[in-house]
Motif scaffolding. Sequence first.
Motif, PDB file in Angstrom:
ATOM      1  N   LYS A  11       0.762  -1.406   0.096  1.00  0.00           N
ATOM      2  CA  LYS A  11      -0.085   0.104   0.190  1.00  0.00           C
ATOM      3  C   LYS A  11       0.928   1.285   0.039  1.00  0.00           C
ATOM      4  N   SER A  17      -2.707   5.515  -1.194  1.00  0.00           N
ATOM      5  CA  SER A  17      -3.460   6.520  -0.439  1.00  0.00           C
ATOM      6  C   SER A  17      -2.972   8.122  -0.536  1.00  0.00           C
ATOM      7  N   ASN A 173     -10.591   0.374  -7.236  1.00  0.00           N
ATOM      8  CA  ASN A 173     -10.431   0.705  -6.011  1.00  0.00           C
ATOM      9  C   ASN A 173     -11.441   0.158  -5.032  1.00  0.00           C
ATOM     10  N   SER A 174     -12.577  -0.124  -5.562  1.00  0.00           N
ATOM     11  CA  SER A 174     -13.818  -0.925  -4.768  1.00  0.00           C
ATOM     12  C   SER A 174     -13.283  -2.564  -4.436  1.00  0.00           C
ATOM     13  N   GLU A 177     -10.299  -2.491  -2.060  1.00  0.00           N
ATOM     14  CA  GLU A 177     -10.775  -2.240  -0.594  1.00  0.00           C
ATOM     15  C   GLU A 177     -11.468  -3.268   0.039  1.00  0.00           C
ATOM     16  N   SER A 178     -12.224  -4.100  -0.761  1.00  0.00           N
ATOM     17  CA  SER A 178     -12.991  -5.115  -0.250  1.00  0.00           C
ATOM     18  C   SER A 178     -11.950  -6.361   0.062  1.00  0.00           C
ATOM     19  N   ARG A 180      -8.908  -5.870   1.142  1.00  0.00           N
ATOM     20  CA  ARG A 180      -8.105  -5.540   2.486  1.00  0.00           C
ATOM     21  C   ARG A 180      -9.039  -5.660   3.533  1.00  0.00           C
ATOM     22  N   GLN A 181     -10.278  -5.439   3.416  1.00  0.00           N
ATOM     23  CA  GLN A 181     -11.185  -5.535   4.390  1.00  0.00           C
ATOM     24  C   GLN A 181     -11.388  -7.050   4.932  1.00  0.00           C
TER      25      GLN A 181
END
Length: 343
Positions: A11, A17, A173-174, A177-178, A180-181
């Motif tokens: 990251k 970021s 991006n979505s 993010e998913s 990573r969660q």
Amino acid sequence: MKKARIVTRVKDKTGISKSKNRSGDLAELQQRFQQFAKKLKFLILAVQANHNAMLAYGKSRLDVAKAINSLSADTPLFPCAGDIGPLAPPADSSGNGSGDAASASTSTALANFHPTSYAAIHLQLHKKTKIYHDKYMEHVVNYAVEWERVLTNRISLHIKQANKLRVDLDHYNSKVESLRQDANKTMSKGKSVPEKDVDKLRRNEQKLLTSRQDYDKFVSDLCGYMEEVMDRGWKDLHPMLVKLSQFDATLSTEEANCCKAMYGVTEKLKEMSTRHVNVKAGGRLKELETWSLSSVVQASGEAAGSLTIEGSGSGDGDLPQSVNPETLQVGGGGLFGNLGSSR
């Protein structure tokens, strides 16, 4: 924890970021371009309306000359009013011809034509101005239309492409993010993230990085292009303005040169009052309205084929001196018809 550090390093290394783009600039520039496009459209409508007005004025002016020609045929006025002479250039104004060659031929014919009547001068003026009106359409109107087409089509196409790249960016991006969660949930339970999930996250982060780089570069280039065509759009207006100034200067000079011959026509018309009875600058409408029928005929002195009358030829009601009938025998002929050679 090792897996978590891998995710953190990836990251930080990709700089996801911290990445910045010109999406906000693009939205603002789109609004600016809408205003710019309205101004450009107004310019197009203005030059088109001006061109149409010039054509309409030229036609109406020629129609006046045609009417003068028709009314003056077979009268003493014809030589200085309606006679266009046998050497007048062809009156076809349909625009048929081979472009520059036809224009050059017409220009040569016009240069060798020296009109001496009101109608002939306006015929020559009409044909000369039509050449310039055609050039106005080619170098001014068509240029403005092409300017708008180039900008509108290219910017619209690239904005669509930018939106497509933005959709791809949002997708990755979505997705990242998913992933990573999911990885954080796994690690929060004290478990290790499976290697295949780490690889999947790494691959999608790389795709996200590439997608962001592509989007940022594309939008940056598009913003630069839009700023260029608006902030320095005067460079694209410049060649059109050169043509406009040349057109106005040249056309006004041509019209002035053509209309100089009107001074001669005016003098000939004034001389007619010394050779014909009851020909006055103010006209004789009052007499036609109030005098008796016979008085009008007698005052004119040209009744029923008898042209021998008495008087000084000046003033209201004065009768002219003897006039030779042959001096009034002037041939007719329409503005675009066959002209007799016996005048």
